[in-house]
Scaffold this motif. Sequence first.
Motif, mmCIF file in Angstrom:
data_model
loop_
_atom_site.group_PDB
_atom_site.id
_atom_site.type_symbol
_atom_site.label_atom_id
_atom_site.label_comp_id
_atom_site.label_asym_id
_atom_site.label_seq_id
_atom_site.Cartn_x
_atom_site.Cartn_y
_atom_site.Cartn_z
ATOM 1 N N PRO A 209 1.159 -1.062 0.116
ATOM 2 C CA PRO A 209 0.399 0.464 -0.304
ATOM 3 C C PRO A 209 0.784 1.197 0.132
ATOM 4 O O PRO A 209 2.373 1.454 0.252
ATOM 5 N N ASN A 210 0.572 2.450 -0.854
ATOM 6 C CA ASN A 210 0.641 3.480 -0.822
ATOM 7 C C ASN A 210 1.425 4.487 1.334
ATOM 8 O O ASN A 210 0.515 3.798 1.718
ATOM 9 N N GLY A 211 2.985 4.512 0.898
ATOM 10 C CA GLY A 211 2.700 5.182 2.678
ATOM 11 C C GLY A 211 3.215 4.055 3.300
ATOM 12 O O GLY A 211 3.688 4.559 4.827
ATOM 13 N N ALA A 212 3.728 2.617 2.643
ATOM 14 C CA ALA A 212 3.906 1.769 3.366
ATOM 15 C C ALA A 212 5.293 1.169 4.121
ATOM 16 O O ALA A 212 6.436 2.204 3.524
ATOM 17 N N VAL A 213 5.460 0.515 5.322
ATOM 18 C CA VAL A 213 7.558 1.193 6.068
ATOM 19 C C VAL A 213 7.655 -0.290 5.769
ATOM 20 O O VAL A 213 7.312 -1.267 6.181
ATOM 21 N N ILE A 214 9.151 -0.760 5.571
ATOM 22 C CA ILE A 214 9.645 -2.045 6.004
ATOM 23 C C ILE A 214 10.503 -1.526 6.729
ATOM 24 O O ILE A 214 11.235 -1.233 6.632
ATOM 25 N N LEU A 215 10.979 -3.079 7.397
ATOM 26 C CA LEU A 215 11.873 -3.088 8.371
ATOM 27 C C LEU A 215 12.524 -4.843 7.932
ATOM 28 O O LEU A 215 11.499 -5.601 7.454
ATOM 29 N N ASN A 216 13.559 -4.157 7.424
ATOM 30 C CA ASN A 216 14.677 -5.664 7.057
ATOM 31 C C ASN A 216 15.718 -6.075 8.260
ATOM 32 O O ASN A 216 16.807 -5.340 7.690
ATOM 33 N N HIS A 239 9.298 4.550 4.662
ATOM 34 C CA HIS A 239 10.618 4.377 5.400
ATOM 35 C C HIS A 239 10.526 2.813 5.109
ATOM 36 O O HIS A 239 10.264 1.692 5.004
ATOM 37 N N ALA A 240 12.272 3.080 5.554
ATOM 38 C CA ALA A 240 12.879 1.255 5.328
ATOM 39 C C ALA A 240 14.136 1.677 6.887
ATOM 40 O O ALA A 240 14.647 2.477 6.446
ATOM 41 N N THR A 241 13.614 0.570 7.147
ATOM 42 C CA THR A 241 14.580 1.226 8.595
ATOM 43 C C THR A 241 15.529 -0.708 8.056
ATOM 44 O O THR A 241 14.936 -1.435 7.942
ATOM 45 N N LEU A 242 16.616 -0.171 8.250
ATOM 46 C CA LEU A 242 17.210 -1.758 7.293
ATOM 47 C C LEU A 242 18.595 -2.529 8.838
ATOM 48 O O LEU A 242 19.296 -1.317 8.385
ATOM 49 N N ASP A 243 18.406 -3.086 8.651
ATOM 50 C CA ASP A 243 18.908 -3.715 9.251
ATOM 51 C C ASP A 243 20.659 -4.649 9.120
ATOM 52 O O ASP A 243 21.714 -5.142 9.567
ATOM 53 N N VAL A 244 20.140 -5.032 7.811
ATOM 54 C CA VAL A 244 21.373 -6.222 7.047
ATOM 55 C C VAL A 244 21.526 -5.006 5.746
ATOM 56 O O VAL A 244 20.374 -4.972 5.159
#
Length: 304
Positions: A209-216, A239-244
């Motif tokens: 969906p528009n405005g989705a956030v990803i945490l990886n 936004h994407a919050t990426l750890d890897v």
Amino acid sequence: MPLILFAAPTLWPEYRDALPDALSDAGIDARITLEADPAQVDYIVYAPASPLQDFTPYTRTKAVLNLWAGVERIVGNPTLTQPLCRMVDPGLTEGMVEWVVGHTLRHHLGMDRHIVNPARVWDPTCPPLARERPVTILGMGALGSACADALRSLNFPVTGWSRTEKPGQLHGEHGLRKALSSAQILVTLLPKTPETENLLNADRLSLLPNGAVILNPGRGALIDDDALLNALDAGHICHATLDVFRVEPLPQDHPFWSHPRVTVTPHIAADSRAVTSSRVIAENVRRGEAGEPFLHLVDRALGY
Ligand code: NAP
């Protein structure tokens, strides 16, 4: 008395006390060594950064016990014919749950608006309740299911997707498309295998969906970097919050560092904890000595 080669020398200071204690609690009288005649070694405690890469001479080794949950850097080693066990550590799981819940709440509550507000904007808009914020988790293994339980306990509606069919979860391409299309927050907790590499390509990202956030916190290679950057630039992904990352440490000139819609955390979502992971190692040594099946055996063909 079994001989255990601790083949992750840089981690030894953390395990020097914890591993003998755990073995003793499991009733195992073992000798642990950092160097050994390969032909005498019964078990190898391993981490991907280990200098040990040729397993051929370890002819009596009953199992290689990985200290990490991810095995992509060892599973394809052609010299490894011994059983390989990955780490399912309650301490590591706890850490992952905390990272995922923390970052989910950050985005769900829009905390950034209030933490950094130089213009002193008084915007009294309340965030929705968790029950109104659908979360999808790709990968419902040890970590994904623990995160799903924690998020559900806060009332987030959680959709889970994994490889095999399970009650109350989605699977397959059709299931993936459905899981993505409802995900206001997407958490990727899949292992890196040939099937999961670039799983989130431009086509699949477009289903969010528009405005989705990803945490990886899974693995960098699960997401096509360029497709993600395009979706972030377009504002489709908020936004994407990426750890890897594909390359770690993330190179200084990588666009993720400076992108205003990306948060980089340096592969710290969850680490194996010496006390709890030593107990898992000790239990597997106990099983090996008792002729019982090992816990957390890796399926070489599947790669996880
Ligand atoms: P796990 O218990 O083996 O679970 C893996 C999950 O992924 C399972 O649900 C599995 O499906 C699913 N899966 C695998 N291949 C798939 C495919 N082709 N399509 C759909 N689903 C697939 O692993 P885990 O312990 O939860 O760990 C997951 C990953 O987290 C690790 O591999 C590692 O990469 C990452 N990790 C990151 C950190 C960090 O600090 N960032 C720390 C630890 C682990 P089935 O249930 O059907 O088998």
